[in-house]
Design an enzyme around this catalytic site. Sequence first.
Site, mmCIF file in Angstrom:
data_model
loop_
_atom_site.group_PDB
_atom_site.id
_atom_site.type_symbol
_atom_site.label_atom_id
_atom_site.label_comp_id
_atom_site.label_asym_id
_atom_site.label_seq_id
_atom_site.Cartn_x
_atom_site.Cartn_y
_atom_site.Cartn_z
ATOM 1 N NE ARG A 1 52.209 20.995 2.035
ATOM 2 C CZ ARG A 1 51.845 22.107 1.504
ATOM 3 N NH1 ARG A 1 50.594 22.319 0.975
ATOM 4 N NH2 ARG A 1 52.906 23.080 1.235
ATOM 5 C CB SER B 1 58.060 19.615 4.799
ATOM 6 O OG SER B 1 58.873 20.608 4.019
ATOM 7 C CD GLU C 1 53.793 18.754 5.350
ATOM 8 O OE1 GLU C 1 53.888 17.989 4.238
ATOM 9 O OE2 GLU C 1 54.354 19.795 5.292
#
Length: 357
Positions: A164, A251, A353
Amino acid sequence: MLVEKNVPLQPLNTFGIVARAHQLVRVRSEAQLHEVLADAALRPVPKFVLGGGSNIVLTGDVKPLVLKAEIMGRRLVEETPRAWVVEAGAGEVWHDFVAWTIEQGFYGLENLALIPGTVGAAPVQNIGAYGVELQDRFESLDAVDLETGQNFSLRAAQCAFGYRDSVFKHPPALDADGRPRGHGLAGRAFITRVRFALPKPWRPVLGYADLERRQAELGVDQPTPQQLFDWICEIRRAKLPDPRVLGNAGSFFKNPTVTPEQCADIIARDPKIVHYPMPDGSIKLAAGWLIDACGWKGKAVGNASVYEKQALVLVNKGIADPATCATGGEVMTLAKAIQTSVYERFGIRLEPEPVVV
């Protein structure tokens, strides 16, 4: 070139947070972007690139000039004995592009189906799901430097992809005189087009429990790309809320990695912890399991809450009514409370995130 003023951003972020952009330009071509960068009044203004708004938390109105990525287009660039090379404009909806590749017979992105956002934002986050990351299919991208106005292209190694993570999430380091050095591109690059190398021959990427369960239920030994695409869409829809009903950014936390020794210590205390060995020898832990184990599923701070079906997702309960809509502050207060709980119980720091704006 149209510069829109005082633009509502609630429809442009999947969390459904109420905020406004002081100024916004919808960028539908490279030429239009160069026009913005050449404008004497706009050139010195700080800029913020907005794709699908699926990975941001707005904590207030956005003062920088918002550049809304709306460059479209899909095409097959090249076919080689080893791959189909396909390209999409930065403004294309990611899921629609994935569906198009399968319709055209170009396979390899099906595990990334139904991930929200745009094609241009996908390399920034190095999106991933069900055993495939964007970097596994990435070929190259085109972009424009927002400071110099120069066009440039990057291959995979230059993007510095990680979990990520990418070069687009890191600012350049500064030398002793405060001048940029290094290759960080956070806030500096506007991605215009992205190309993917989709492998020949195609092989399904399986191995996740949800996929194996679906295989067993249907008695399918070798799923087709379309079957795998359909399974992943069904699984994601069952687990994740529709942002049109419950605002969310997917998420919210990255799955943390620990050493085998750290994992063994946690297993000694919590034998049921969900964990996955990684190729580099580290162990990835399921952040959703950690959050659920701390009792957060379904709990709320104001109008922001933890999704009752998946603890890894934070949701805006009041998206349909501005009077009960969650604020960015409520979302981040909830996130920080979760981080504190997980650290106190497991000694692990969860990293969000989404980008906080």
